[in-house]
Design a protein around this motif. Structure first.
Motif, short mmCIF file in Angstrom:
data_model
loop_
_atom_site.label_atom_id
_atom_site.label_comp_id
_atom_site.label_asym_id
_atom_site.label_seq_id
_atom_site.Cartn_x
_atom_site.Cartn_y
_atom_site.Cartn_z
N LEU A 94 -9.63 -55.49 7.90
CA LEU A 94 -10.17 -56.25 7.13
C LEU A 94 -11.52 -56.72 7.52
O LEU A 94 -12.48 -56.98 6.75
CB LEU A 94 -9.37 -57.53 6.87
CG LEU A 94 -8.21 -57.56 6.25
CD1 LEU A 94 -7.26 -58.75 6.22
CD2 LEU A 94 -8.37 -57.00 4.87
N VAL A 97 -13.52 -53.62 6.34
CA VAL A 97 -13.68 -53.69 4.85
C VAL A 97 -15.00 -54.54 4.53
O VAL A 97 -15.82 -54.23 3.66
CB VAL A 97 -12.71 -54.18 4.18
CG1 VAL A 97 -12.64 -54.60 2.64
CG2 VAL A 97 -11.27 -53.55 4.11
N THR A 158 -3.31 -49.28 0.73
CA THR A 158 -4.28 -49.72 1.68
C THR A 158 -5.68 -49.02 1.78
O THR A 158 -6.72 -49.36 1.63
CB THR A 158 -3.83 -49.91 3.21
OG1 THR A 158 -2.66 -50.44 3.01
CG2 THR A 158 -4.86 -50.39 4.21
N TYR A 162 -9.19 -50.28 0.33
CA TYR A 162 -10.49 -50.36 1.29
C TYR A 162 -11.31 -48.61 0.60
O TYR A 162 -11.21 -47.66 1.43
CB TYR A 162 -10.05 -49.87 2.53
CG TYR A 162 -11.19 -50.12 3.41
CD1 TYR A 162 -12.45 -50.13 3.18
CD2 TYR A 162 -10.92 -49.71 4.88
CE1 TYR A 162 -13.51 -49.93 4.12
CE2 TYR A 162 -12.10 -49.49 5.93
CZ TYR A 162 -13.24 -49.44 5.31
OH TYR A 162 -14.28 -49.59 6.34
N TRP A 167 -14.81 -51.21 -4.65
CA TRP A 167 -15.66 -51.85 -4.24
C TRP A 167 -16.46 -51.79 -5.77
O TRP A 167 -17.07 -52.73 -6.23
CB TRP A 167 -16.68 -51.46 -3.22
CG TRP A 167 -17.99 -52.05 -3.31
CD1 TRP A 167 -18.49 -53.14 -2.83
CD2 TRP A 167 -19.28 -51.15 -4.05
NE1 TRP A 167 -19.85 -53.16 -3.15
CE2 TRP A 167 -20.24 -52.09 -3.81
CE3 TRP A 167 -19.16 -50.11 -4.65
CZ2 TRP A 167 -21.58 -51.63 -4.36
CZ3 TRP A 167 -20.38 -49.46 -4.80
CH2 TRP A 167 -21.58 -50.32 -4.73
N SER A 182 -14.31 -58.27 -0.76
CA SER A 182 -13.65 -58.12 0.48
C SER A 182 -12.46 -59.35 0.68
O SER A 182 -11.45 -58.92 0.95
CB SER A 182 -14.48 -57.99 1.61
OG SER A 182 -15.11 -59.47 1.93
N VAL A 185 -9.71 -58.04 -1.38
CA VAL A 185 -8.76 -56.93 -0.73
C VAL A 185 -8.12 -57.51 0.42
O VAL A 185 -6.71 -57.34 0.35
CB VAL A 185 -10.00 -56.00 -0.02
CG1 VAL A 185 -9.21 -55.01 0.80
CG2 VAL A 185 -10.58 -55.15 -1.18
N GLU A 186 -8.46 -58.62 0.85
CA GLU A 186 -7.81 -59.55 2.09
C GLU A 186 -6.56 -59.94 1.34
O GLU A 186 -5.61 -60.00 1.75
CB GLU A 186 -8.84 -60.28 2.84
CG GLU A 186 -7.86 -61.11 3.76
CD GLU A 186 -8.58 -62.04 4.73
OE1 GLU A 186 -7.92 -62.81 5.71
OE2 GLU A 186 -9.78 -62.18 4.45
#
Length: 205
Positions: A94, A97, A158, A162, A167, A182, A185-186
């Motif tokens: 993370l 990322v 995953t 990422y 993005w 980000s 994503v987390e």
């Protein structure tokens, strides 16, 4: 029979080599400027932007394949920084990322072009073995008791999250900057791993 004439040694000038390298970098910088301005990087446009003759561009980069391959590696090295593939835990991943998405934000036009270019795809595929190995390692450490199919699916998701495409989607369609993207994503990855850990630990009836 006459002895073969001795060949004259080829003189390599360090100054000439340095000048050639500088010209090559100047040409690649011109490509970046054109792409960021939304212009097509034709050889003529590149030459004009770089302040050199068009034949000079061809001399350094005889084909578009050669030009774009070197250009994208220049973008990665100089603009984005080489992405490491040594993350072993979710927390380490993370952090990577956020750093990567921040670099993407600072070079949005170039990254977007790279994502939609076959040359950019070819470059990404060259490092895919190391990327997938990293995702598999993270999943093994986070889900040591999961079966192979569960880990395989988790690793693929995953990698999806990422990625430059993730993005770009969050930036273009949701107006997110690197911090928001980000964080999203987390949120998704932590929820996925928490759910899978609960599932794996749940005793079978």
């Amino acid at each position: 029979m006459k002895a073969a004439a001795a060949r004259k040694p080829v003189y390599e000038s360090p100054l000439r080599e340095a000048q050639a390298q500088a010209t090559g970098e100047q040409i690649l910088a011109a490509v970046a400027t054109l792409i960021e301005a939304g212009m097509e990087p034709t050889y003529a446009a590149i030459a004009k932007q770089a302040g050199v003759q068009e034949r000079t561009v061809y001399r350094h980069f005889p084909s578009k394949d050669d030009l774009y391959e070197k250009f994208w590696w220049m973008v990665v090295d100089a603009r984005l920084g080489r992405t490491g593939y040594d993350a072993s835990t979710l927390d380490e991943l993370l952090c990577a990322v956020k750093a990567t998405f921040t670099a993407f934000d600072g070079n949005a036009a170039l990254v977007t072009e790279m994502l939609h270019s076959r040359y950019g795809l070819a470059m990404r595929l060259r490092t895919n073995d190391r990327r997938t190995a990293m995702f598999q390692r993270v999943v093994r450490n986070e889900l040591p008791d999961a079966d192979a199919k569960t880990r395989h699916r988790a690793a693929s998701v995953t990698q999806l999250l990422y990625s430059g495409m993730a993005w770009h989607t969050m930036r273009a369609y949701w107006g997110m900057d690197a911090n928001d993207a980000s964080a999203s994503v987390e949120q998704a990855l932590r929820a996925m791993f928490a759910g899978l850990q609960t599932k794996v630990r749940r005793p079978k009836r």
